[in-house]
Motif scaffolding. Structure first.
Motif, short mmCIF file in Angstrom:
data_model
loop_
_atom_site.label_atom_id
_atom_site.label_comp_id
_atom_site.label_asym_id
_atom_site.label_seq_id
_atom_site.Cartn_x
_atom_site.Cartn_y
_atom_site.Cartn_z
N MET A 89 0.85 -1.17 0.00
CA MET A 89 0.00 0.00 0.00
C MET A 89 0.90 1.23 0.00
O MET A 89 1.83 1.31 0.78
N ASP A 90 0.59 2.18 -0.85
CA ASP A 90 1.42 3.38 -0.90
C ASP A 90 1.00 4.38 0.18
O ASP A 90 -0.01 4.21 0.87
N ALA A 91 1.79 5.42 0.33
CA ALA A 91 1.58 6.38 1.40
C ALA A 91 0.27 7.15 1.23
O ALA A 91 -0.40 7.47 2.23
N THR A 92 -0.12 7.42 0.00
CA THR A 92 -1.35 8.16 -0.24
C THR A 92 -2.57 7.39 0.28
O THR A 92 -3.43 7.96 0.94
N ARG A 93 -2.61 6.11 -0.01
CA ARG A 93 -3.74 5.30 0.48
C ARG A 93 -3.72 5.18 1.99
O ARG A 93 -4.77 5.20 2.63
N ALA A 94 -2.55 5.06 2.57
CA ALA A 94 -2.47 4.97 4.03
C ALA A 94 -2.98 6.25 4.68
O ALA A 94 -3.69 6.20 5.69
N ILE A 95 -2.63 7.38 4.10
CA ILE A 95 -3.11 8.66 4.63
C ILE A 95 -4.62 8.77 4.47
O ILE A 95 -5.32 9.22 5.39
N LEU A 96 -5.15 8.35 3.33
CA LEU A 96 -6.60 8.40 3.13
C LEU A 96 -7.34 7.49 4.11
O LEU A 96 -8.40 7.86 4.63
N ILE A 97 -6.79 6.34 4.40
CA ILE A 97 -7.41 5.42 5.36
C ILE A 97 -7.37 6.03 6.76
O ILE A 97 -8.34 5.95 7.51
N ALA A 98 -6.25 6.65 7.12
CA ALA A 98 -6.16 7.29 8.43
C ALA A 98 -7.16 8.43 8.55
O ALA A 98 -7.81 8.60 9.59
N LEU A 99 -7.31 9.21 7.50
CA LEU A 99 -8.29 10.30 7.52
C LEU A 99 -9.72 9.78 7.58
O LEU A 99 -10.57 10.35 8.27
N LEU A 100 -9.99 8.69 6.88
CA LEU A 100 -11.32 8.08 6.95
C LEU A 100 -11.61 7.59 8.36
O LEU A 100 -12.71 7.78 8.89
N GLY A 101 -10.63 6.97 9.00
CA GLY A 101 -10.80 6.52 10.38
C GLY A 101 -11.04 7.68 11.33
O GLY A 101 -11.89 7.61 12.22
N ALA A 102 -10.29 8.75 11.14
CA ALA A 102 -10.50 9.94 11.98
C ALA A 102 -11.89 10.52 11.76
O ALA A 102 -12.56 10.93 12.71
N LEU A 103 -12.33 10.54 10.52
CA LEU A 103 -13.66 11.05 10.22
C LEU A 103 -14.74 10.18 10.84
O LEU A 103 -15.71 10.67 11.40
N LEU A 104 -14.55 8.87 10.77
CA LEU A 104 -15.56 7.96 11.32
C LEU A 104 -15.61 7.97 12.84
O LEU A 104 -16.69 7.90 13.43
N PHE A 105 -14.46 8.02 13.50
CA PHE A 105 -14.43 7.80 14.93
C PHE A 105 -14.12 9.05 15.77
O PHE A 105 -14.25 8.99 16.99
N LEU A 106 -13.75 10.15 15.16
CA LEU A 106 -13.43 11.35 15.93
C LEU A 106 -14.30 12.55 15.58
O LEU A 106 -14.09 13.64 16.10
N SER A 107 -15.26 12.37 14.70
CA SER A 107 -16.09 13.49 14.28
C SER A 107 -17.22 13.75 15.27
O SER A 107 -17.59 12.86 16.06
N PRO A 108 -17.80 14.93 15.24
CA PRO A 108 -18.96 15.22 16.10
C PRO A 108 -20.16 14.33 15.78
O PRO A 108 -21.04 14.17 16.62
N LEU A 109 -20.17 13.75 14.61
CA LEU A 109 -21.25 12.83 14.26
C LEU A 109 -21.30 11.64 15.21
O LEU A 109 -22.37 11.15 15.55
N VAL A 110 -20.15 11.18 15.68
CA VAL A 110 -20.08 10.05 16.60
C VAL A 110 -20.77 10.41 17.91
O VAL A 110 -21.52 9.61 18.47
#
Length: 57
Positions: free
Chosen positions: A1-22
């Motif tokens: 997996m390249d760095a771009t995909r790893a960063i996108l996955i980390a951002l998706l995780g932050a969006l899912l689990f750290l957003s006010p929506l949670v």
């Protein structure tokens, strides 16, 4: 997996689990299985990202 995909996955995780929506969803008192469903969706997204792309024979 390249760095771009790893960063996108980390951002998706932050969006899912750290957003006010949670906090909003937790306030609604969802069913007991919601956290497990969220993690399963996140793991499925990671699997989809890692499967797509070029494969060497």
């Amino acid at each position: 997996m390249d760095a771009t995909r790893a960063i996108l996955i980390a951002l998706l995780g932050a969006l899912l689990f750290l957003s006010p929506l949670v906090i909003w969803v937790a306030y609604l008192s969802p069913a007991w299985w919601w956290p497990f469903a969220a993690w399963a969706a996140f793991v499925a997204a990671i699997a989809a990202f890692s499967q797509s792309g070029r494969r060497d024979p």
